[in-house]
Design a protein around this motif. Sequence first.
Motif, PDB file in Angstrom:
ATOM      1  N   GLY A  90       0.815  -1.201   0.000  1.00 36.67           N
ATOM      2  CA  GLY A  90       0.000   0.000   0.000  1.00 36.67           C
ATOM      3  C   GLY A  90       0.847   1.249   0.000  1.00 36.67           C
ATOM      4  O   GLY A  90       2.081   1.213   0.001  1.00 36.67           O
ATOM      5  N   LEU A  91       0.201   2.390   0.021  1.00 40.50           N
ATOM      6  CA  LEU A  91       0.909   3.665   0.051  1.00 40.50           C
ATOM      7  C   LEU A  91       1.640   3.882   1.369  1.00 40.50           C
ATOM      8  O   LEU A  91       2.522   4.736   1.463  1.00 40.50           O
ATOM      9  N   GLU A  92       1.283   3.088   2.387  1.00 39.93           N
ATOM     10  CA  GLU A  92       1.898   3.236   3.706  1.00 39.93           C
ATOM     11  C   GLU A  92       3.412   3.005   3.677  1.00 39.93           C
ATOM     12  O   GLU A  92       4.130   3.535   4.524  1.00 39.93           O
ATOM     13  N   LEU A 139      -8.489   3.705   5.491  1.00 39.67           N
ATOM     14  CA  LEU A 139      -7.805   4.829   4.852  1.00 39.67           C
ATOM     15  C   LEU A 139      -6.689   5.307   5.778  1.00 39.67           C
ATOM     16  O   LEU A 139      -6.947   5.720   6.906  1.00 39.67           O
ATOM     17  N   SER A 140      -5.456   5.262   5.310  1.00 37.55           N
ATOM     18  CA  SER A 140      -4.294   5.551   6.160  1.00 37.55           C
ATOM     19  C   SER A 140      -3.867   7.007   6.052  1.00 37.55           C
ATOM     20  O   SER A 140      -4.332   7.768   5.200  1.00 37.55           O
ATOM     21  N   ASP A 141      -2.909   7.387   6.904  1.00 36.52           N
ATOM     22  CA  ASP A 141      -2.340   8.747   6.856  1.00 36.52           C
ATOM     23  C   ASP A 141      -1.685   9.021   5.505  1.00 36.52           C
ATOM     24  O   ASP A 141      -1.795  10.126   4.963  1.00 36.52           O
ATOM     25  N   LYS A 142      -1.010   8.022   4.958  1.00 34.98           N
ATOM     26  CA  LYS A 142      -0.336   8.185   3.673  1.00 34.98           C
ATOM     27  C   LYS A 142      -1.353   8.310   2.535  1.00 34.98           C
ATOM     28  O   LYS A 142      -1.131   9.057   1.573  1.00 34.98           O
ATOM     29  N   THR A 168     -11.793   2.621   8.638  1.00 29.70           N
ATOM     30  CA  THR A 168     -11.031   3.872   8.622  1.00 29.70           C
ATOM     31  C   THR A 168     -11.163   4.609   9.954  1.00 29.70           C
ATOM     32  O   THR A 168     -12.271   4.742  10.489  1.00 29.70           O
ATOM     33  N   ALA A 169     -10.044   5.086  10.462  1.00 31.19           N
ATOM     34  CA  ALA A 169     -10.037   5.808  11.736  1.00 31.19           C
ATOM     35  C   ALA A 169     -10.802   7.119  11.617  1.00 31.19           C
ATOM     36  O   ALA A 169     -10.849   7.742  10.545  1.00 31.19           O
ATOM     37  N   GLN A 171     -10.255  10.185  12.617  1.00 29.59           N
ATOM     38  CA  GLN A 171      -9.542  11.386  12.200  1.00 29.59           C
ATOM     39  C   GLN A 171      -9.333  11.427  10.687  1.00 29.59           C
ATOM     40  O   GLN A 171      -9.510  12.470  10.045  1.00 29.59           O
ATOM     41  N   ASN A 172      -8.980  10.293  10.095  1.00 32.83           N
ATOM     42  CA  ASN A 172      -8.768  10.250   8.647  1.00 32.83           C
ATOM     43  C   ASN A 172     -10.088  10.415   7.893  1.00 32.83           C
ATOM     44  O   ASN A 172     -10.123  11.021   6.815  1.00 32.83           O
ATOM     45  N   ARG A 173     -11.156   9.872   8.463  1.00 32.21           N
ATOM     46  CA  ARG A 173     -12.475  10.076   7.854  1.00 32.21           C
ATOM     47  C   ARG A 173     -12.837  11.556   7.854  1.00 32.21           C
ATOM     48  O   ARG A 173     -13.300  12.096   6.860  1.00 32.21           O
ATOM     49  N   ARG A 174     -12.607  12.218   8.977  1.00 33.61           N
ATOM     50  CA  ARG A 174     -12.937  13.633   9.079  1.00 33.61           C
ATOM     51  C   ARG A 174     -12.097  14.461   8.106  1.00 33.61           C
ATOM     52  O   ARG A 174     -12.607  15.416   7.506  1.00 33.61           O
ATOM     53  N   GLU A 175     -10.833  14.095   7.930  1.00 31.43           N
ATOM     54  CA  GLU A 175      -9.982  14.830   6.987  1.00 31.43           C
ATOM     55  C   GLU A 175     -10.492  14.672   5.566  1.00 31.43           C
ATOM     56  O   GLU A 175     -10.504  15.626   4.785  1.00 31.43           O
ATOM     57  N   PHE A 176     -10.904  13.456   5.208  1.00 33.57           N
ATOM     58  CA  PHE A 176     -11.450  13.209   3.869  1.00 33.57           C
ATOM     59  C   PHE A 176     -12.728  14.019   3.675  1.00 33.57           C
ATOM     60  O   PHE A 176     -12.924  14.664   2.630  1.00 33.57           O
ATOM     61  N   GLU A 177     -13.610  13.982   4.666  1.00 33.39           N
ATOM     62  CA  GLU A 177     -14.875  14.707   4.568  1.00 33.39           C
ATOM     63  C   GLU A 177     -14.653  16.205   4.416  1.00 33.39           C
ATOM     64  O   GLU A 177     -15.336  16.870   3.621  1.00 33.39           O
ATOM     65  N   GLU A 178     -13.728  16.737   5.170  1.00 31.31           N
ATOM     66  CA  GLU A 178     -13.438  18.163   5.093  1.00 31.31           C
ATOM     67  C   GLU A 178     -12.790  18.521   3.755  1.00 31.31           C
ATOM     68  O   GLU A 178     -13.077  19.563   3.157  1.00 31.31           O
ATOM     69  N   MET A 179     -11.934  17.635   3.277  1.00 28.93           N
ATOM     70  CA  MET A 179     -11.220  17.879   2.023  1.00 28.93           C
ATOM     71  C   MET A 179     -12.178  17.957   0.839  1.00 28.93           C
ATOM     72  O   MET A 179     -12.028  18.792  -0.049  1.00 28.93           O
TER      73      MET A 179
END
Length: 384
Positions: A90-92, A139-142, A168-169, A171-179
Amino acid sequence: MRKKLFWGILIILISVPFLMWLGWLLTPNTKLVMAIVDKTVLNKKGQEHISLNWVLNHEKYTKTSSKAYEVSRDYFGFFPEENENFQLKGLERFSYSKLDQLSNDADIVYFTDTYGIYNNEWFKNGDTNERSGILYGGLSDKDIYLLKQMKEKNKLIIAEFNTIGSPTAYQNRREFEEMFKMKWTGWTARYFDNLNIRENQEIPAWLIRNYKKTHGGGWPFKKSGIAFVNNKDEVVILEQDTHLTESMPHIITDENYTKEFSIPESIKYPFWFDVIIPDEKINDAVSIFQINTNENGLSLLKDFGIPASFPAVIKHSGNDYDFFYFSGDFADNPVSLESSYFKGIGFFKGLFYDERNIMERGSFFWKYYKPLLTNILDEHSSTK
């Protein structure tokens, strides 16, 4: 006369497929660098992204000027091997500088599935009808970092069902949603043609157990219907006649988008989907899911905050970035990659599915996913 007719039919049966294959072979390649992310690959058939590869191959989109995309190799995620062995590619594993380079090289990123692989699915003697610990997924940080870079560079981003769902954690979900200015409600759902748990073994045991836990231990359902499940393990069941005037969910598309993407006004969808709410100032709804409820069903949905209609496909296009989100498991369809080698095969699409089978998903691929993705890629390729 019979002999001539026989030979005439035989020549047609042989020559037509040959000419279709020759037409495909002579179609020039178009280089399109796509970063495909799939974390849910149980075998080398790549079921969760095979529909994407079908379109890429059929339309002659290639990873280099001459090399086609391979289902079993050209993606980032979980790579199955023999005897319960696997590799994580993965991208990780990339440094941030490598991800920067990938975002420069890639024209498109497509997240087909991040649900992942669970222990009971991968290791022998596991009960696939039950939940278990996760082996790889989410969904990871990377992943988030690459998405940010692709957005900043005005690249095309496509994601679909379960990109931001469990596991998906938060925090990463929230970042995707905001993005991308959209929000997952926490609900996912699927149609079942038979809710009788004595007859239908495809209904997950955890779903039955969670429903019984919050509804006095009963399971009264015998007909077809839709099961909604949220990230708090709440379960809502809508049954034909009891709650629904028509149990099959349908994807409805506005006339403007049916013309733009060559997709039908209405098509059934009997597989997994999630319930999302987009920021309508930023994103347009290309298609919506329509749940056909009666008064009882509508009341039940309202009690749990579930809308009766919600986007199936949203898009954002402009000078800043291009983004599509598919709210269903769109890239997972029972298609054969071999049929992608024949130009004009779409004229014979009716041979590849039987709509008398209510659970078939072939018609969704041929009538909806294939033309939708083809038009998206064609538009992107022409503007690029």
